[in-house]
Design a protein around this motif. Structure first.
Motif, PDB file in Angstrom:
ATOM      1  N   PHE A 174       0.866  -1.181   0.000  1.00 47.17           N
ATOM      2  CA  PHE A 174       0.000   0.000   0.000  1.00 47.17           C
ATOM      3  C   PHE A 174       0.901   1.228   0.000  1.00 47.17           C
ATOM      4  O   PHE A 174       1.817   1.320   0.825  1.00 47.17           O
TER       5      PHE A 174
ATOM      6  N   GLY B 295      11.793   3.681 -10.384  1.00 48.68           N
ATOM      7  CA  GLY B 295      11.624   3.333 -11.794  1.00 48.68           C
ATOM      8  C   GLY B 295      12.445   4.221 -12.695  1.00 48.68           C
ATOM      9  O   GLY B 295      13.274   3.740 -13.466  1.00 48.68           O
ATOM     10  N   THR B 296      12.285   5.542 -12.558  1.00 44.48           N
ATOM     11  CA  THR B 296      13.010   6.434 -13.461  1.00 44.48           C
ATOM     12  C   THR B 296      14.514   6.308 -13.250  1.00 44.48           C
ATOM     13  O   THR B 296      15.281   6.556 -14.161  1.00 44.48           O
TER      14      THR B 296
ATOM     15  N   ASN C  68      -0.107   8.404  -2.137  1.00 44.01           N
ATOM     16  CA  ASN C  68       0.004   9.061  -3.424  1.00 44.01           C
ATOM     17  C   ASN C  68       1.175  10.034  -3.487  1.00 44.01           C
ATOM     18  O   ASN C  68       1.742  10.283  -4.533  1.00 44.01           O
ATOM     19  N   TRP C  69       1.553  10.581  -2.320  1.00 44.14           N
ATOM     20  CA  TRP C  69       2.449  11.732  -2.340  1.00 44.14           C
ATOM     21  C   TRP C  69       3.909  11.377  -2.150  1.00 44.14           C
ATOM     22  O   TRP C  69       4.771  12.008  -2.738  1.00 44.14           O
TER      23      TRP C  69
ATOM     24  N   LEU D   4       1.498  -3.106  -6.080  1.00 44.73           N
ATOM     25  CA  LEU D   4       1.163  -1.905  -5.318  1.00 44.73           C
ATOM     26  C   LEU D   4      -0.275  -1.439  -5.489  1.00 44.73           C
ATOM     27  O   LEU D   4      -0.866  -1.575  -6.561  1.00 44.73           O
TER      28      LEU D   4
ATOM     29  N   ARG E  16      -2.368   2.133  -4.829  1.00 44.88           N
ATOM     30  CA  ARG E  16      -2.174   3.550  -4.513  1.00 44.88           C
ATOM     31  C   ARG E  16      -3.352   4.060  -3.699  1.00 44.88           C
ATOM     32  O   ARG E  16      -4.507   3.828  -4.051  1.00 44.88           O
ATOM     33  N   MET E  17      -3.052   4.720  -2.606  1.00 51.20           N
ATOM     34  CA  MET E  17      -4.095   5.389  -1.834  1.00 51.20           C
ATOM     35  C   MET E  17      -3.658   6.844  -1.704  1.00 51.20           C
ATOM     36  O   MET E  17      -2.515   7.169  -1.979  1.00 51.20           O
ATOM     37  N   MET E  18      -4.549   7.712  -1.254  1.00 51.63           N
ATOM     38  CA  MET E  18      -4.128   9.101  -1.136  1.00 51.63           C
ATOM     39  C   MET E  18      -3.150   9.264   0.021  1.00 51.63           C
ATOM     40  O   MET E  18      -2.277  10.093  -0.013  1.00 51.63           O
ATOM     41  N   CYS E  19      -3.312   8.459   1.061  1.00 54.93           N
ATOM     42  CA  CYS E  19      -2.528   8.673   2.273  1.00 54.93           C
ATOM     43  C   CYS E  19      -2.446   7.355   3.018  1.00 54.93           C
ATOM     44  O   CYS E  19      -3.375   6.542   2.946  1.00 54.93           O
TER      45      CYS E  19
ATOM     46  N   ALA F 148       8.393   5.012  -5.497  1.00 54.80           N
ATOM     47  CA  ALA F 148       8.381   3.880  -6.420  1.00 54.80           C
ATOM     48  C   ALA F 148       8.593   4.384  -7.848  1.00 54.80           C
ATOM     49  O   ALA F 148       9.340   3.790  -8.626  1.00 54.80           O
ATOM     50  N   ASP F 149       7.979   5.509  -8.169  1.00 54.20           N
ATOM     51  CA  ASP F 149       8.186   6.116  -9.484  1.00 54.20           C
ATOM     52  C   ASP F 149       9.655   6.449  -9.693  1.00 54.20           C
ATOM     53  O   ASP F 149      10.230   6.199 -10.750  1.00 54.20           O
TER      54      ASP F 149
ATOM     55  N   TYR G 224       4.474   6.364  -3.268  1.00 54.70           N
ATOM     56  CA  TYR G 224       4.189   6.023  -4.656  1.00 54.70           C
ATOM     57  C   TYR G 224       5.178   6.741  -5.565  1.00 54.70           C
ATOM     58  O   TYR G 224       5.675   6.191  -6.542  1.00 54.70           O
ATOM     59  N   ARG G 225       5.497   7.969  -5.171  1.00 58.78           N
ATOM     60  CA  ARG G 225       6.478   8.717  -5.961  1.00 58.78           C
ATOM     61  C   ARG G 225       7.886   8.159  -5.763  1.00 58.78           C
ATOM     62  O   ARG G 225       8.727   8.237  -6.662  1.00 58.78           O
TER      63      ARG G 225
END
Lengths: 667, 187, 290, 164
Positions: D12, D26-27, D15-16, D38, D40-43, D22-23, D19-20
């Motif tokens: 879990f 990736g990048t 979003n802020w 995964l 994604r939840m807001m919080c 994880a992004d 998850y970023r």
């Protein structure tokens, strides 16, 4: 199954296709998720290209898709792109979901089989989730055209003037008796050495006289209700015991006041004021305020000299005055409450407060100021002897795990300025003890060069301690600054007459509480957190609340002015829209299920949940709610649902990710 | 990337209990060397030693007397703005150099440490007179005279016992020690 | 009455017998029950860490284990080096299970086990915090009126502890001295190092450091230096003669354990406090009390 | 190579931050174990403990909860609530006879891609050591799930939440 779902798998050139069998994944989805409503599974080179988007649009129109899954990059990149595409084709944008198989799969895994399997699971999860998505509409909120600016330093002044000049009303609230902030205390400003008062005073006067600005000094915001477009601030205007309708600011009251008080705020403890006072001559507004704690009358009911001598008609001194509570409506708020100076007594080995000739930067600023306690003369604490040698200590309380880890950003230039002023006005030898000299702005490096040419000494090393314990005759009666000169690798003891501590900047002592009042958060160092450190530096996570100047982090005057103007521009943009749309990701309460237990009320950091006494239920204000979902998770009755992140959606996604949605083998 | 441990990591690894101290975080500010009361007697300042470690100058570091001149007063440690336990690092360097058998000649520190340890292992307690021969020898005749004067003074005041004390459970104590370092079989 | 596990440390059996004597006398007078740990061993002081860190911690842990076995909660050391070693080994044991496992494996050979549950205290802390300055003041019969005392904290009583504590300009020693009726001297080197074990390994450096301390105390017109550690005491007192020879100075400033000063103020006979065993006579101090 | 157990893990993320993170992993092309899927939840404050139980009883071998560092929550302080729930959840799991180590809490800021990657790999190894959970792979899965949900729901709600 009534939904018709389209699944689109992006190659992203070879970014995804290099690691994931995209074609296989698309085919798998069409075949194995058919019973869940997937009617089409496609793969395409670049889904985000206009041709890729058209693919989706055509399928919506021709196949009558009711849900869309795009398996591609992170939703933070292209969610908006695909949702807009769906909208163009007549599908509610919130019925489109993205599944990340690039950042979360192809770029981070090497095993092709595993990556392909993970992509399938991710799409399966997305499909299950999107089935439960609901069509949503953005929330529309009208914007009140007034703006509340909190803090009257240079950043707040700049912001207020920009907005007022654009024709909109501003209410500027300041805690102290005058606006001007720290900048009003300074003498010269780096790197150009303009006199701070000369450039600041005109702006202050402009604020005071501006028809679009309501100036509330000696006032503090106590409560903020409402939400973006529609804030209501409760402001306490502290009693000044001076009637500003009749007061002319003539100054007779403070001349006659018999009570002298050390001025710890404006004069940084270097000078005195009276119990009734105006902090400095150019103060805006010009009216004095009464310091109740020190006023003789308030202490023992005697004196009243100020009232006795007040020449105005009617008399402007009013001992009966009470605090006023005002309510101000505003569509947007700009917080520019500034910084506190690092308390140098926290580093006992620097001797501040114990060794008289150790000064803080703010004390030294006051000393340099022609209107300050020494009329601009640089002297020792005895107020008469000029120093023959001075050490400026950099990084006091900054770049130090024991105090503040961050660089305070302004101290290098400030210290260089001090060095210049000391040399110019006293001819004394000046030593700068620094870790690194940081001058990364226009004309800053040139200023450093200038100080070098003027003969300033530079010792690369953080000062270890300052003492008055002499070991050799040359040290007798001096302050001895002990430091390693790291460029020669030797411990040096430099005997000087005066030490200036370039103290760092700290978040205001009450930043946390104030932030809470406005629904914004502090980062690890205590400065307010911006929405994005690079791309959105003046907005905050709370819609309609902006930050400018040092509240966001240490910065110098030019940077504070830039931020004040930037925040104003953001606010003006909002005002001009008239109405703003908010993401509809919100929580809501089903009143029939709510038991009125109020557990959720205290959980919400944005005060969005209120208890409605009459109905014995709680209710969520959708414009205040930011959609974090904490209340949804906490509601013991399951009465709160989170739009866009509902229990059903998440549980379905879990089952989908674990592939429990596939038809049992053999069926 | 090379698999060889950098010298800096090697030293950090010898700082067992304080767990990988951030020697690499050093910003070369010199607070340690500005603070150090013994810096005058060091051939490199503590800051310079950290610089040499991070630059991988192993031989120069081991040949230095800096860490043998450290009095373990921890003043640098509490002031370090990067949170490095510098005094502990000095201990680590002492250990490292003794293990490698590589240190500046003529230093008393290593000899003293070894004889001190031997004494504790032999008796469980420390006893000043036993220490004397190792260091008096190093100090030369003048040192011997001074030391003898001081020692006699102390003896007369009843502050130097004539026989070393031993702890009672010495055998078990030595077994305990043996579980950590080899000190030979129990006699 | 609360009982404390008392770890005197090697020096208190030899060079610092007067510290031991005065500690026990003062503790008794103030009702502090110090129970000496049975068959304790040397903690290794500063000389053991250069050889083997793990063994150094094990030596310290053995003493902690013995104290834990007695079922006492507070481990009290009068020597700052012993205190610092015990304090940190104890803290590391708690936060590092691997270290605890290693150590306990070794301790097993001695039928011991350590948990790291002790509260490690320095003697001066026990007097100030547990007995309390008010209580001490009440029992003073011979206040040290007019005696100018330079409180010497030294290093390891304070450092490297730094969590929220004032390790640069502490005041508790001064408060204790004031409670005794004495006049604490504000001098700049009260937490500066005395050279510690460098007195053996690098005599020149140590004498230089002692010289600075003595100079500072004398410049500020101290009548006596008070110490909380046998190592500091020996360096400042026993080596005063060598400092005088080395630097051509004429220091003759008495150096006394804080417990000796407490004992005097509490009216305990000087002989019982080990006064008279010093090389720089403490006689002048007594004049203030009697 | 012998068949090794490949755990399935549900993660879990908020979003802020995480998850970023994880992004960013990736990048930055950081490689980590492919076992975590995964959501994604807001919080992290949105995390209902029953989600975790649901995941575990539906075939996941472990659950990783991630959020912003304490003090850096985008919603001011909701991650503290996640922390509180996490601690409670581990007690509940222990009570149900499930190793509490199957649920892990990781703070990762948007800048900590490397941390996200290494924590993920480490967690996969931890779960691999614990072996398959096999909860809910029995026929009475639904029964178990109901028991679990009621055991959480029936807890006094005051225990679940941080006082305001």
């Amino acid at each position: 199954m009534s939904e018709k779902i389209g699944v689109y798998v992006c190659h992203c050139g070879t970014n995804i296709a290099g690691t994931v069998d995209v074609k296989g994944v698309a085919e798998w989805a069409a075949e194995h998720l058919k019973h869940r409503g997937v009617v089409i599974g496609r793969d395409y080179k670049f889904m985000c290209s206009s041709l890729g988007q058209e693919l989706v649009e055509n399928d919506i129109k021709e196949l009558g898709l009711t849900r869309v899954i795009v398996a591609a990059c992170s939703p933070h990149l292209h969610e908006k792109t695909f949702r807009t595409a769906c909208e163009r084709a007549g599908l509610n944008p919130y019925l489109c979901e993205m599944v990340s198989i690039r950042e979360q799969v192809s770029w981070v895994h090497t095993d092709k089989v595993a990556a392909t399997e993970k992509s399938k699971a991710a799409i399966s999860g997305g499909v299950e989730r999107v089935i439960h998505n609901e069509p949503l509409e953005p929330i529309q909120v009208p914007i009140h055209a007034d703006t509340l600016v909190v803090g009257g330093g240079i950043a707040g002044i700049q912001a207020a003037l920009e907005i007022a000049d654009a024709g909109y009303h501003v209410c500027l609230v300041e805690r102290e008796p005058s606006i001007g902030g720290h900048m009003a205390q300074f003498d010269k400003t780096f790197p150009t050495l303009d006199c701070a008062a000369c450039i600041l005073t005109p702006k202050m006067v402009e604020v005071g006289a501006h028809p679009n600005i309501t100036l509330l000094t000696w006032s503090e915001v106590e409560k903020v209700d409402g939400f973006v477009g529609n804030f209501k601030a409760t402001i306490r205007k502290k009693a000044s015991y001076v009637n500003t309708d009749s007061c002319t600011g003539c100054g007779i009251c403070w001349e006659k006041c018999p009570k002298k008080v050390v001025d710890d705020v404006f004069e940084a403890g270097m000078g005195i004021r009276k119990a009734i006072y105006r902090p400095f001559a150019q103060a805006v507004p010009k009216y004095p305020v009464m310091d109740v704690e020190n006023c003789t009358y308030f202490k023992n009911s005697k004196c009243k000299a100020c009232q006795l001598f007040c020449p105005t008609e009617p008399n402007s001194i009013n001992f009966e005055q009470k605090d006023e509570i005002l309510e101000v409506q505003a569509g947007n708020i700009i917080l520019a409450t500034g910084y506190d100076l690092f308390d140098a007594t926290r580093i006992p080995q620097y001797g501040y407060g114990k060794l008289p000739n150790v000064f803080t930067s703010l004390e030294f600023e006051r000393m340099c100021n022609a209107a300050g306690p020494t009329e601009g003369k640089i002297v020792l604490r005895d107020m008469k002897t000029a120093p023959k040698s001075v050490v400026v200590v950099h990084c006091v309380g900054s770049r130090d795990e024991n105090y503040n880890k961050y660089c305070s950003s302004i101290c290098c230039m400030q210290s260089l300025k001090f060095a210049h002023l000391v040399m110019e006005r006293t001819g004394a030898e000046v030593y700068n003890c620094y870790i690194d000299i940081r001058t990364p702005s226009k004309d800053y490096e040139e200023f450093y060069k200038r100080v070098l040419e003027e003969g300033g000494h530079f010792i690369r090393g953080k000062v270890a301690e300052i003492t008055d314990a002499a070991r050799i005759p040359e040290e007798e009666g001096k302050l001895i600054v002990q430091v390693e000169d790291t460029l020669i690798g030797k411990q040096r003891r430099i005997p000087v007459d005066m030490v200036i501590l370039s103290a760092g900047l700290e978040p205001r002592h009450d930043a946390k509480e104030v932030g809470k009042l406005f629904g914004i958060a502090c980062g690890a160092s205590g400065w307010y957190t911006e929405r994005h450190p690079k791309l959105d530096p003046v907005a905050t996570m709370t819609d309609g609340v902006y930050i400018a100047g040092c509240v966001q982090g240490p910065k110098d005057i030019p940077a504070s002015v830039v931020q004040g103007a930037a925040a104003a521009a953001r606010v003006l943009g909002k005002i001009q829209q008239g109405v703003i749309s908010l993401e509809p990701i919100r929580a809501s309460i089903n009143k029939d299920q709510c038991s009125g237990c109020r557990i959720c009320n205290g959980l919400c950091p944005f005060n969005a949940i209120a208890y409605i006494e009459d109905d014995n239920v709680s209710d969520i204000n959708p414009a205040l709610c930011q959609g974090c979902g904490t209340c949804v998770a906490a509601c013991p009755a399951g009465a709160i649902s989170g739009t866009g992140f509902s229990n059903e959606q998440i549980i379905a996604q879990i089952d989908g990710l674990l592939l429990r949605n596939l038809e049992p083998a053999g069926v | 990337m090379s698999n060889e441990l950098s010298f800096s990591n090697e030293i950090a690894n010898v700082m067992y209990a304080t767990h990988g101290n951030p020697i690499k975080d050093c910003l070369q500010c010199g607070t340690c060397s500005g603070t150090c009361p013994a810096v005058e007697f060091m051939d490199h300042t503590p800051r310079a030693i950290i610089g040499l470690i991070n630059a991988g100058y192993r031989d120069e570091v081991l040949a230095s007397n800096t860490f043998w001149s450290c009095a373990s007063c921890y003043h640098c440690t509490v002031r370090c703005p990067a949170g490095i336990d510098i005094a502990d690092m000095m201990y680590a360097l002492k250990r490292y150099s003794m293990w490698k058998g590589q240190h500046q000649e003529g230093l008393i520190g290593p000899v003293f440490a070894q004889s001190f340890v031997k004494m504790i292992v032999d008796s469980g307690r420390s006893f000043e007179p036993l220490l004397a021969p190792t260091y008096i020898f190093k100090h030369g005749p003048r040192g011997l005279v001074q030391e003898a004067q001081t020692a006699t003074g102390l003896m007369l005041k009843g502050r130097l016992p004539l026989l070393p004390k031993k702890i009672k459970g010495l055998k078990k104590f030595q077994n305990m020690v043996r579980r950590i370092i080899p000190i030979g079989e129990p006699s | 009455m609360k009982q404390y596990a008392y770890y005197p440390g090697c020096s208190l059996e030899s060079l610092a017998t007067s510290y031991n004597l005065s500690t026990l006398e003062v503790a008794q007078t103030l009702g502090v029950d110090l129970k000496e740990i049975k068959d304790w061993n040397c903690c290794g002081a500063t000389a053991y860490f250069p050889v083997d860190e793990l063994l150094a911690h094990t030596l310290v842990a053995r003493n902690l284990a013995l104290a834990e076995k007695d079922g006492l909660s507070d481990f009290v050391a009068p020597c700052s080096a012993c205190y610092k070693n015990a304090y940190f080994t104890n803290a590391y044991l708690k936060k590092d299970p691997d270290l605890a496992e290693h150590i306990n494996y070794a301790l097993e050979a001695d039928n011991l086990h350590v948990n790291g549950t002790m509260k490690v205290r320095h003697l001066i802390e026990v007097f100030i915090e547990d007995v309390g300055l008010d209580e001490i003041e009440k029992k003073i019969t011979h206040p040290l009126k007019g005696l100018r005392v330079a409180p010497y904290y030294g290093c390891q009583l304070l450092r490297p502890r730094k969590d929220q504590e004032n390790v640069e300009n502490p005041q508790f020693f001064e408060s204790l001295l004031s409670a005794l009726g004495a006049e604490p001297v504000d001098y700049p080197s009260k937490t500066r190092c005395c050279g510690g074990s460098l007195i053996i390994t690098n005599r020149k450096a140590a004498l230089d450091m002692v010289h600075i301390l003595l100079q500072d105390a004398v410049n500020r017109k101290a009548d006596v230096i008070a110490t909380t550690c046998p190592m500091c005491n020996v360096n400042l007192e026993v080596y005063q003669g060598q400092v005088n020879r080395e630097f051509g100075t004429q220091f003759a400033i008495p150096v006394m354990y804080f417990t000796q000063l407490m004992g005097v103020a509490l009216g305990i006979k000087p002989e019982k406090l080990g006064i008279g065993k010093e090389l720089v006579s403490g006689e002048p101090v007594l004049a203030f009390a009697y | 190579m012998s068949e090794q157990f490949e755990p399935t893990i549900i993660g879990f993320t908020c979003n802020w931050c995480s998850y970023r993170a994880a992004d960013l992993a990736g990048t930055s092309r950081m490689k980590y174990a492919p076992n975590v899927r995964l959501i994604r939840m807001m919080c992290s404050g949105r995390l209902d403990p029953t989600f975790v139980l649901r995941a575990l009883s539906s075939g996941a071998d472990g659950v990783m909860i991630t959020g912003c560092h304490p003090g850096e929550c985008h919603y001011i302080e909701q991650n503290y609530k996640a922390l509180r729930r996490f601690l409670l959840l581990r007690r509940v799991l222990a009570g149900l006879g499930i190793e509490p180590e199957r649920v892990k809490l990781v703070w990762a800021s948007a800048a900590e891609g490397a941390r996200f990657a290494s924590e993920t790999t480490a967690f996969v190894e931890e779960i691999r050591k614990l072996g398959p959970l096999n909860w809910g792979k029995t026929d009475d899965r639904q029964q178990t799930m109901d028991d679990v949900e009621s055991s959480v729901v029936n807890r006094p709600s005051s225990e679940m939440e941080v006082p305001a």
